[in-house]
Design an enzyme around this catalytic site. Structure first.
Site, PDB file in Angstrom:
ATOM      1  N   ASP A 442     -18.947 -19.083  -0.108  1.00 25.76           N
ATOM      2  CA  ASP A 442     -17.951 -18.204   0.504  1.00 25.76           C
ATOM      3  C   ASP A 442     -17.412 -18.821   1.692  1.00 25.76           C
ATOM      4  OD1 ASP A 442     -20.330 -17.579   1.704  1.00 25.76           O
ATOM      5  OD2 ASP A 442     -19.534 -15.652   2.243  1.00 25.76           O
ATOM      6  N   ASP A 447     -23.769 -15.799   8.489  1.00 29.87           N
ATOM      7  CA  ASP A 447     -24.924 -15.512   8.219  1.00 29.87           C
ATOM      8  C   ASP A 447     -24.496 -15.178   6.643  1.00 29.87           C
ATOM      9  OD1 ASP A 447     -23.576 -13.343   8.631  1.00 29.87           O
ATOM     10  OD2 ASP A 447     -25.009 -12.202   9.909  1.00 29.87           O
ATOM     11  N   GLU A 448     -23.795 -15.907   5.855  1.00 28.26           N
ATOM     12  CA  GLU A 448     -23.831 -15.843   4.358  1.00 28.26           C
ATOM     13  C   GLU A 448     -24.048 -17.055   3.862  1.00 28.26           C
ATOM     14  OE1 GLU A 448     -21.228 -12.781   2.485  1.00 28.26           O
ATOM     15  OE2 GLU A 448     -20.368 -12.248   4.443  1.00 28.26           O
ATOM     16  N   ASP A 455     -15.386 -15.708  -5.103  1.00 29.66           N
ATOM     17  CA  ASP A 455     -14.954 -16.724  -4.547  1.00 29.66           C
ATOM     18  C   ASP A 455     -14.624 -17.976  -5.547  1.00 29.66           C
ATOM     19  OD1 ASP A 455     -16.173 -14.779  -3.155  1.00 29.66           O
ATOM     20  OD2 ASP A 455     -15.553 -16.050  -1.145  1.00 29.66           O
ATOM     21  N   TRP A 520     -15.746 -11.544  -9.953  1.00 29.66           N
ATOM     22  CA  TRP A 520     -16.963 -12.052  -9.623  1.00 29.66           C
ATOM     23  C   TRP A 520     -17.728 -12.529 -10.789  1.00 29.66           C
ATOM     24  CZ3 TRP A 520     -13.887  -9.649  -6.095  1.00 29.66           C
ATOM     25  CH2 TRP A 520     -13.979  -9.969  -4.861  1.00 29.66           C
ATOM     26  N   GLU A 738     -10.394 -16.412   5.682  1.00 25.44           N
ATOM     27  CA  GLU A 738     -10.911 -15.391   4.687  1.00 25.44           C
ATOM     28  C   GLU A 738      -9.639 -14.547   4.681  1.00 25.44           C
ATOM     29  OE1 GLU A 738     -14.476 -13.623   6.074  1.00 25.44           O
ATOM     30  OE2 GLU A 738     -14.768 -12.634   4.000  1.00 25.44           O
TER      31      GLU A 738
HETATM   32  C1  BGC Z   1     -17.990 -12.830   1.022  1.00 28.10           C
HETATM   33  C2  BGC Z   1     -16.852 -12.953   0.193  1.00 28.10           C
HETATM   34  C3  BGC Z   1     -17.283 -12.102  -1.101  1.00 28.10           C
HETATM   35  C4  BGC Z   1     -17.509 -10.650  -0.512  1.00 28.10           C
HETATM   36  C5  BGC Z   1     -17.759  -9.690  -1.679  1.00 28.10           C
HETATM   37  C6  BGC Z   1     -17.751 -11.467   1.534  1.00 28.10           C
HETATM   38  O1  BGC Z   1     -18.705 -11.098   2.521  1.00 28.10           O
HETATM   39  O2  BGC Z   1     -17.600 -13.493   2.107  1.00 28.10           O
HETATM   40  O3  BGC Z   1     -15.945 -14.058   0.154  1.00 28.10           O
HETATM   41  O4  BGC Z   1     -16.755 -12.539  -2.189  1.00 28.10           O
HETATM   42  O5  BGC Z   1     -18.330 -10.553   0.610  1.00 28.10           O
HETATM   43  O6  BGC Z   1     -18.343  -8.606  -1.427  1.00 28.10           O
END
Ligand code: BGC
Length: 854
Positions: A442, A447-448, A455, A520, A738
């Site tokens: 993403d 912190d992901e 995405d 998703w 985003e």
């Molecule tokens: C991500 C997104 C993701 C979404 C879905 C976010 O924190 O960065 O791109 O698809 O959460 O919950």
């Protein structure tokens, strides 16, 4: 005629990659002929020919998959010969080498005898005789490892073994180490860190996500000219040493203490004290040859500017938001700590990091007083700005930003008469560069950095036009398949998925009772189909077909549980994520206004239709009919439930509701115009601005252009104020944000809860640019651009467009311009391809390979 781009399973000269499905592909070009009459593929090893297809008229350059049983650890040569209809021919050859295949491991997993969280080095001295012919290392280290031989780094890759579902698959690497060995004593060293495997992961900061022990396994195979072989394996004869890396993880960065480095640790006669290692009883059954392309340095940037902020900070601006790290020359007194902090944006002219949330994104270097060129080893950052501390005089020449990503390259380019549009195209491309580090993520900074499936689903069709994606997406889809199996048919919102209970507060719903999410989970159908449409390799579609089918069946279970009407009323729905159309006007709330069951059912329909198409392409007649019928049933149910008989919506007809209806063909018979008019009205009521989120945006301009509202598509595309694509460009973005409002018009960041400046979803506008602005569209019945439709949809607000796309079939070029009022278009169609050119005045031309001017 020449033949280029020889690939095996979509890799050029793969060494130790998992070649499954096996497929040979190539591009023939510069030919006098227009068509391929026949082709022949031969494969041989040191003993001689192992396969000869013979001269055949049915060999596709997009993917030929012969039945060959490949031996382990074997170098094969292969050649292809192509004949054109004018009698000319050309040949080219290349090689590939297999990994261990089914061969059992004689090596053992080993670890250090230090406390569990301590980073460590492993080393082993071993002799090599004279007359070495070749040597390979087969290795895997968890979390992240780097290999050295005789003091030199092995290979040009970083962050090995990459990020995959470690609980179900462990991908090992193969290295050609022949050139690094010498007669006599040699040393192999491995340096270990927690990485994604053991380190802190996700916004919930799970620790020890896949295991609490860093470990390493390796086999060296030495082959000599005299035919003899030697194998060196990991076992408890290896020794360990403390690492100079005191701490590291993906989000927070790294702390390196040069005073604790052991010079010569990976060379013979290591002077330092070493310690025993421990053999683990862990099995090798999850080990498999890698599918992932290499992770390498793809570009370097010098600081564009050194800023001295009014807070007294020294900040380097690299001019581009990028993924990777900064390397620097350290020449500071012993004990000095140089600290780099990474950020994406300045606020009030000063360094800023709050949108990175809990990710510290720092690098600490404690000097031993010796000059050194320094780089991080076990982390990466998403950044444009770097704050430097601990260096009294910052010389920009001492700093270099290295862009790290998977080794996949651009194949598409678009340039127009509008500089803002050109920057937007580049921003989209950078969004993909930065988020294609081993997995489609993403974002690369906070912190992901997770493989969020939505995405990835949204970007897949665009990505396939921008970059050469097959191997990268194939790797991801194999991981998706593993998670799908684990989650009983449902595809989780990110892959690899965490299986632990959340350590802190937040939505643990994705780990428990997970039942799928429209868009998703639809990565299961959208990505395989994008690969097939764009690259035409049936072997890949066949490999991913079970994923598609299983996903549709999983939704069908929910549908059946609700009476089998053809609607999807359950699931963990996120809907039109980040849309701006909420009635309460709350632009921080990520849930849009489009009905969740309608959106979910529309994507149920889409997935069923794509599965039907895939079945048809694979000659699975029964499945094709069955999923075709299911799609029809869903469509009827959607029309009955969400539309009135006069064609209008029975739910709120948001922009996205209209877009999905038009894109999927979900409207009452003969009432399409009602939806088109509704969309038009919605846009007009919104001052001709979009308010769509993740699920409407990718298709918005396409449905406008394809439904008589091309002018509106251009208006939205060219808007320069919020919310629009060019608003970001005007605000100085070098990637895609985003949120439409990530940065407000006054330059301040709109929020820190979930606000990255490097998310690729809205970069999907490039799909419209290829298909509608430039006009190049692949044809389903001859995918991979063997047949294409070229239908530019110009608008005088853009005076000139030039697009090239090096498709799997060869180079297409479409360049159009206005000369006064006259529309001119130059087109190139590659060898062995056909295109239908639909000029804006309605004339239609059938084109074979060649260059044309209209
Ligand atoms: C991500 C997104 C993701 C979404 C879905 C976010 O924190 O960065 O791109 O698809 O959460 O919950």
């Amino acid at each position: 005629m020449i033949i280029t781009d020889l690939r095996v399973s979509h890799f050029e000269k793969p060494l130790g990659m998992r070649l499954s499905p096996l497929s040979f592909s190539w591009i023939a070009e510069d030919a006098e002929s227009q068509r391929q009459e026949a082709a022949q593929v031969k494969v041989w090893n040191a003993q001689g020919l192992v396969y000869d297809s013979g001269k055949r008229v049915d060999l596709s350059s997009l993917g030929f998959s012969p039945e060959i049983v490949l031996a382990p650890r074997t170098r094969y040569q292969w050649s292809v010969t192509v004949w054109g209809e004018k009698g000319e021919s050309a040949s080219a050859s290349s090689w590939f080498e297999t990994a261990k295949e089914e061969e059992p491991w004689s090596a053992k997993w080993i670890t250090s005898t230090f406390p569990k969280d301590q980073h460590f080095l492993l080393r082993k001295d071993f002799p090599a005789k004279a007359g070495l012919r070749s040597a390979r290392a087969y290795a895997c280290g968890l979390g992240i490892y780097e290999l050295e031989i005789n003091g030199k780094k092995v290979g040009e890759e970083y962050l090995l073994p990459g990020f995959h579902c470690y609980d179900m698959l462990l991908q090992y690497q193969t290295f050609d180490i022949t050139g690094l060995l010498r007669d006599g004593e040699n040393t192999l060293g491995a340096s270990l860190a927690p990485g994604w495997y053991k380190g802190s992961l996700t916004f919930d900061r799970y620790d020890n996500t896949y295991g609490d022990t860093m470990k390493f396994i390796c086999e060296l195979h030495l082959s000599y000219e005299d035919g003899s072989e030697e194998v060196v394996v990991t076992d408890n004869s290896w020794r360990c040493l403390p690492s100079p890396v005191l701490e590291s993880n993906i989000y927070d960065g790294e702390i390196y203490d040069a005073a604790r480095a052991t010079p010569g640790w990976s060379s013979p006669k290591c002077p330092a004290e070493t310690f025993p290692t421990e053999e683990l009883s862990d099995g090798t059954e999850l080990l498999a040859a890698r599918l992932n392309p290499k992770i390498v340095k793809k570009a370097k940037f010098l600081p564009a500017e050194v800023l001295h902020t009014n807070r007294g900070e020294t900040v380097l601006d690299f001019g581009q938001n990028l993924t990777g790290w900064v390397e620097f020359r350290a020449a500071v007194p012993a004990g000095t700590e140089v600290k780099l902090s990474y950020g994406e944006v300045l606020q009030e002219g000063c360094f800023y990091r709050d949108n990175l949330r809990t990710a510290k994104c720092e690098y600490h270097y404690i000097s031993d007083g010796k000059p050194a060129w320094v780089r991080p080893h076990f982390t990466f950052y998403g950044f444009r700005y770097v704050k430097v501390e601990g260096v009294s005089q910052v010389d920009p020449k001492d700093f270099e930003a290295c862009h790290i990503r998977s080794d996949i390259d651009p194949i598409g380019s678009i340039e127009t008469s509008d500089p803002l549009v050109n920057r937007l195209f580049l921003n989209g491309l950078w969004g993909q560069f930065d988020n294609f580090l081993d997995l489609p993520t993403d974002c690369p900074q906070r912190d992901e950095r997770l493989g969020w499936t939505g995405d990835a689903a949204i970007i897949s069709a665009t990505a396939c036009k921008n970059l050469y994606m097959p191997a990268f997406f194939h790797h991801y889809l194999k991981n998706v398949e593993l998670e799908q199996r684990y989650h009983k048919g449902a595809v989780p919102v990110f892959v690899p998925m965490i299986k632990l209970k959340p350590p802190r507060n937040t939505a643990g719903w994705f780990a428990t009772a997970y039942s799928g999410t429209a868009i998703w989970s639809d990565v299961a159908t959208m990505m395989p189909w994008a690969l097939y449409e764009n690259y035409g390799d049936k072997a890949l579609l066949k490999a991913h077909y079970p994923l598609m089918k299983t996903w549709v069946e999983r939704i069908r279970q929910d549908d059946e549980a609700d009476g089998g009407r053809g609607l999807w009323l359950r699931g963990n729905q996120l809907g039109d994520w980040l849309a701006l159309d909420r009635e309460d006007g709350d632009t921080q709330n990520p849930f849009g206004a489009t009905s969740l069951p309608y959106t979910a059912s529309a994507f149920y329909y889409y997935s069923a239709s794509l599965t039907a198409k895939a079945a048809k392409a694979l000659d699975l007649e029964e499945d094709a009919a069955q999923y075709g019928e299911l799609a029809e049933k869903i469509k009827a149910a959607i029309l009955a439930e969400y539309f009135h008989e006069d064609g209008s919506f029975a739910i709120t007809g948001t922009q996205t509701a209209c877009v999905l209806s038009l894109f999927f063909g979900l409207y009452q018979e003969g009432k399409k115009q009602v939806v088109v008019d509704q969309l038009k009205k919605r846009l007009e009521n919104n001052n001709l601005h979009l308010n769509t989120g993740f699920c409407g945006t990718p298709f918005l301009c396409r449905v406008l252009s394809e439904n008589g509202l091309n002018e509106y598509a251009y208006t939205l595309f060219l808007q320069e104020d919020f919310p629009s694509w060019l608003y970001e460009v005007k605000m100085g973005a070098t990637t895609v944000w985003e949120r439409w409002n990530s940065i407000l018009p006054d330059g301040s960041i709109s929020g820190t809860g979930m606000n990255s400046l490097n998310h690729y979803a809205y970069g999907s506008i490039a799909d419209w640019m290829y298909r509608n602005l430039c006009g190049l569209t692949p044809c389903e019945e001859a995918p991979g651009y063997k047949k294409a439709k070229i239908r530019p949809m110009p608008d005088p607000r853009i005076g000139r467009v030039e697009m090239t796309q090096r498709t799997a079939s060869g180079l297409y070029r479409v360049a159009w311009r206005y000369e006064g009022n006259a529309f001119r278009c130059d087109i190139t169609v590659p060898f062995d391809c056909e295109a239908e050119y639909c000029a804006p005045d309605g004339s239609v031309y059938r084109l074979t390979a060649g260059s044309y001017s209209f």
